[in-house]
Motif scaffolding. Structure first.
Motif, PDB file in Angstrom:
ATOM      1  N   UNK A 177     -13.620  25.576  19.188  1.00  0.00           N
ATOM      2  CA  UNK A 177     -13.601  25.681  20.654  1.00  0.00           C
ATOM      3  C   UNK A 177     -14.558  24.661  21.263  1.00  0.00           C
ATOM      4  N   UNK A 178     -15.714  24.546  20.654  1.00  0.00           N
ATOM      5  CA  UNK A 178     -16.741  23.621  21.106  1.00  0.00           C
ATOM      6  C   UNK A 178     -16.241  22.173  21.033  1.00  0.00           C
ATOM      7  N   UNK A 179     -15.656  21.841  19.890  1.00  0.00           N
ATOM      8  CA  UNK A 179     -15.161  20.479  19.685  1.00  0.00           C
ATOM      9  C   UNK A 179     -14.089  20.133  20.725  1.00  0.00           C
ATOM     10  N   UNK A 180     -13.193  21.088  20.961  1.00  0.00           N
ATOM     11  CA  UNK A 180     -12.113  20.837  21.923  1.00  0.00           C
ATOM     12  C   UNK A 180     -12.686  20.640  23.329  1.00  0.00           C
ATOM     13  N   UNK A 181     -13.639  21.496  23.713  1.00  0.00           N
ATOM     14  CA  UNK A 181     -14.201  21.426  25.068  1.00  0.00           C
ATOM     15  C   UNK A 181     -14.961  20.124  25.299  1.00  0.00           C
ATOM     16  N   UNK A 182     -15.749  19.719  24.287  1.00  0.00           N
ATOM     17  CA  UNK A 182     -16.623  18.560  24.489  1.00  0.00           C
ATOM     18  C   UNK A 182     -15.884  17.239  24.262  1.00  0.00           C
ATOM     19  N   UNK A 183     -15.039  17.186  23.234  1.00  0.00           N
ATOM     20  CA  UNK A 183     -14.415  15.889  22.931  1.00  0.00           C
ATOM     21  C   UNK A 183     -13.058  15.703  23.606  1.00  0.00           C
ATOM     22  N   UNK A 184     -12.276  16.769  23.753  1.00  0.00           N
ATOM     23  CA  UNK A 184     -10.960  16.594  24.388  1.00  0.00           C
ATOM     24  C   UNK A 184     -11.040  16.804  25.901  1.00  0.00           C
ATOM     25  N   UNK A 185     -11.690  17.892  26.316  1.00  0.00           N
ATOM     26  CA  UNK A 185     -11.736  18.179  27.758  1.00  0.00           C
ATOM     27  C   UNK A 185     -12.912  17.496  28.458  1.00  0.00           C
ATOM     28  N   UNK A 186     -13.905  17.111  27.677  1.00  0.00           N
ATOM     29  CA  UNK A 186     -15.097  16.448  28.225  1.00  0.00           C
ATOM     30  C   UNK A 186     -15.745  17.240  29.349  1.00  0.00           C
ATOM     31  N   UNK A 187     -16.017  18.512  29.086  1.00  0.00           N
ATOM     32  CA  UNK A 187     -16.688  19.349  30.085  1.00  0.00           C
ATOM     33  C   UNK A 187     -18.070  18.779  30.388  1.00  0.00           C
ATOM     34  N   UNK A 188     -18.551  19.077  31.587  1.00  0.00           N
ATOM     35  CA  UNK A 188     -19.856  18.569  32.011  1.00  0.00           C
ATOM     36  C   UNK A 188     -20.992  19.544  31.733  1.00  0.00           C
ATOM     37  N   UNK A 189     -20.656  20.826  31.643  1.00  0.00           N
ATOM     38  CA  UNK A 189     -21.681  21.847  31.434  1.00  0.00           C
ATOM     39  C   UNK A 189     -21.299  22.764  30.278  1.00  0.00           C
ATOM     40  N   UNK A 190     -22.298  23.116  29.488  1.00  0.00           N
ATOM     41  CA  UNK A 190     -22.106  24.066  28.407  1.00  0.00           C
ATOM     42  C   UNK A 190     -23.078  25.214  28.654  1.00  0.00           C
ATOM     43  N   UNK A 191     -22.530  26.361  28.985  1.00  0.00           N
ATOM     44  CA  UNK A 191     -23.356  27.500  29.399  1.00  0.00           C
ATOM     45  C   UNK A 191     -23.269  28.603  28.355  1.00  0.00           C
ATOM     46  N   UNK A 192     -24.425  29.022  27.821  1.00  0.00           N
ATOM     47  CA  UNK A 192     -24.461  30.174  26.915  1.00  0.00           C
ATOM     48  C   UNK A 192     -24.973  31.357  27.721  1.00  0.00           C
ATOM     49  N   UNK A 193     -24.183  32.405  27.765  1.00  0.00           N
ATOM     50  CA  UNK A 193     -24.535  33.564  28.590  1.00  0.00           C
ATOM     51  C   UNK A 193     -24.774  34.793  27.722  1.00  0.00           C
ATOM     52  N   UNK A 242     -26.105  11.947  28.759  1.00  0.00           N
ATOM     53  CA  UNK A 242     -26.168  12.640  30.058  1.00  0.00           C
ATOM     54  C   UNK A 242     -24.799  12.916  30.654  1.00  0.00           C
ATOM     55  N   UNK A 243     -23.794  13.027  29.818  1.00  0.00           N
ATOM     56  CA  UNK A 243     -22.491  13.433  30.336  1.00  0.00           C
ATOM     57  C   UNK A 243     -22.281  14.936  30.138  1.00  0.00           C
ATOM     58  N   UNK A 244     -23.242  15.569  29.487  1.00  0.00           N
ATOM     59  CA  UNK A 244     -23.146  17.013  29.217  1.00  0.00           C
ATOM     60  C   UNK A 244     -24.527  17.616  29.399  1.00  0.00           C
ATOM     61  N   UNK A 245     -24.584  18.764  30.080  1.00  0.00           N
ATOM     62  CA  UNK A 245     -25.872  19.451  30.125  1.00  0.00           C
ATOM     63  C   UNK A 245     -25.718  20.875  29.619  1.00  0.00           C
ATOM     64  N   UNK A 246     -26.759  21.358  28.964  1.00  0.00           N
ATOM     65  CA  UNK A 246     -26.750  22.699  28.364  1.00  0.00           C
ATOM     66  C   UNK A 246     -27.523  23.663  29.247  1.00  0.00           C
TER      67      UNK A 246
END
Lengths: 216, 216, 216, 216
Positions: free
Chosen positions: B90-106, B187-191
């Motif tokens: 899921x992580x790989x798909x979100x970051x490399x395919x969808x290129x999300x800007x934020x990764x939020x752990x809740x 800086x294309x992704x923030x956690x």
């Protein structure tokens, strides 16, 4: 964790909006859910896709659905090898600790993971075949579904067929878990397969008698 | 799949309600999301718990959040061993395919998975230590968090402390994924690390400067 | 342009505050919006009035709303005469190039433009009737609304009634644009009429069945 | 107006969130703004683009900015021909009725309207040259800017140069309005030209002495 950033202010604002409205209106229920613990009626296994939120489709209240979301709503077969299996852990917790009554697998149209599997199986995505591809290895779970589709379904319809196979493969694998099988046989748990067409908002369920998906 | 049952009528009814209202009001947007594909801004990793729906807390629109949910919102470390890793996929798909800007752990209060980990680490839950326990093996991921908590935090506060460690362990493990690290460094992704108290509706974020969770 | 002055320092300060906070928190999203282009879900046509910011009312994220603001949120009828029509150009771009799903006209209480129109139509504002009055000529667009209001609505209520007519006239004129009409008929675009009472923060929408504005 | 639809529920929810938080915290100010009328210090002319919200960049409070937004933040020259001129009407209202102290034209990078003008002037967009194209006719306003750019600026830099010309052309046209010119000469009004790079969050202003844009 030194990399963690504050929450974007827009989400902070939306959270405060939720707190002042939805939360405020339901605070006694939330408090009770916190003190008494959750008692969800159903577990839902659905895709991570941002366009498919089961809480929206079924107008879910807080406390109703225990939800596991992964790429392509897949359940791996039972593999008690001591390794980390996130889906199996969620399943075990839902069925043995929470004793949910329903286990719903929800697939959907235009699934990127399923499309990747199709491309990989058809030899069009060598990068997904590499050992280091997490998406590729995860989608290996759907290879038995592809085997059932490839020679029978016209190429133009294979993605949709494979999306539905993703639901069926998961339903099959669910029954390889002893705690699922025994709960199903004891009739304390029922399994459900769903597939939604996201553009038209259609919802189909797998009819085990007809052996095909039909509109709900 | 011969065990699959039709959807309970209550859910059928609710689906039709959604179709006639929310879907109808937004049908052009859903159609567009279907044809153009998703472009979510954020990935959220949260718990399966039925009391914590991030879509509710942040009033999420269809298409905004790519959501992975597992027990205790845990991210395993990078392990490219060719085995099935649902969270990593899921992580790989979100970051490399969808290129999300934020990764939020809740994370959240009263987490059953975290409580199980605490009991297991304290020797109070031998059944979770068995190799065949999927929940136990999954919660092994949080053992480094327990090691940081056990001698410092009074027993009464350990569950809450460990819930927050579940967020921090995930943030740490996220950075072991090369594609996450490089996107963070570019800086294309923030956690972001969050923890919510479900009874009071409070939300805290991890402040990397203060090295503690503070209210948003 | 030799008359241009530097930005007042107060605004410079505020810009730097925004850059260090909101922008910094969202920089990866802004960068992505810049490189991939905008994909707004909705176009909003609202008034220039400094008390009515739709981005505030709806907590709008960057990239969500394509916004045209003019005096009294008016849409002129379709007039393809080769002259400059700023509102029609914005509309054409939103519907045909961006393919927005929603077109929202937002009116409001205490609208100075609408009050001017009322005064002009009632013969109390001869200066607005002069050919050289840009406000007067612009507000001519609302004369059909005045005609529906003048004999039916008591004078004390005419301003409010005419503010709502400004929304309705715009909705009517929208449908004279072939590209709007065809998108509405193809159900890829939906129109919405809103009116907000700025002192009380109330929001009403036009209910096409009841043929009146009702609170959302 | 029989085509009007209710507001999508997500926006209804966000509105209620705003009402319960931002509005509630500022209700006395909103009430006063409603009863006393607006008294904005500045008028801003900016683009409809969903990625450029001046209220965000300058942390604008309710009541501060009178905002006109159109495609490419263009001001047409003074043309008192009795036809409908939405931009001129907004300008007239801001300067003569509200007597704003600042008139700010805000351009931005990646402007779709400016790119369209560039394509049209370079002969690459025949569809924009048709009389029936509202975007094309509107962008004709920027042709004088293209004339200054085409032979001097390398092709790769022309879009950015033309975005800045859009600000300068507007500043020039502003001075063709007698009420603007006389207020500027009486020093009760000052003009400002700004341009923002949306991906990097940079802001530049036109320095009339240096005759170029420089960072604020």
């Amino acid at each position: 964790m030194q990399h963690a950033k504050p929450l974007p202010s827009l989400l902070v604002q939306r959270y405060h909006g939720w707190k002042a409205t939805t939360f405020a209106e339901n605070s006694s229920w939330y408090r009770r859910l916190a003190s008494e613990g959750q008692r969800p009626r159903s577990m839902v296994i659905s895709c991570c896709d941002s366009r498919v939120h089961v809480t929206s489709i079924f107008g879910a209240d807080s406390g109703e659905f225990f939800i596991h979301r992964n790429i392509a709503n897949l359940v791996p077969p039972h593999q008690p090898d001591g390794a980390q299996h996130g889906t199996s852990a969620a399943l075990e917790y839902a069925v043995t600790a929470l004793e949910v009554s329903h286990l719903i697998v929800l697939g959907h149209s235009r699934c990127g993971g399923v499309q990747g599997c199709l491309d990989m199986c058809a030899g069009r995505a060598p990068e997904l075949e590499e050992q280091s591809s997490f998406v590729g290895r995860w989608m290996d779970l759907l290879r038995p579904g592809y085997a059932r589709v490839k020679d029978i379904v016209p190429e133009a319809d294979q993605a949709r067929a494979l999306e539905k196979e993703a639901v069926l493969v998961s339903l099959e694998n669910l029954m390889t878990f002893p705690f699922v099988r025994s709960a199903v046989e004891a009739r304390t748990l029922s399994l459900h397969g769903l597939w939604t067409e996201i553009g038209a908002g259609e919802l189909e369920y797998f009819d085990a008698v007809e052996r095909r998906f039909v509109p709900v």
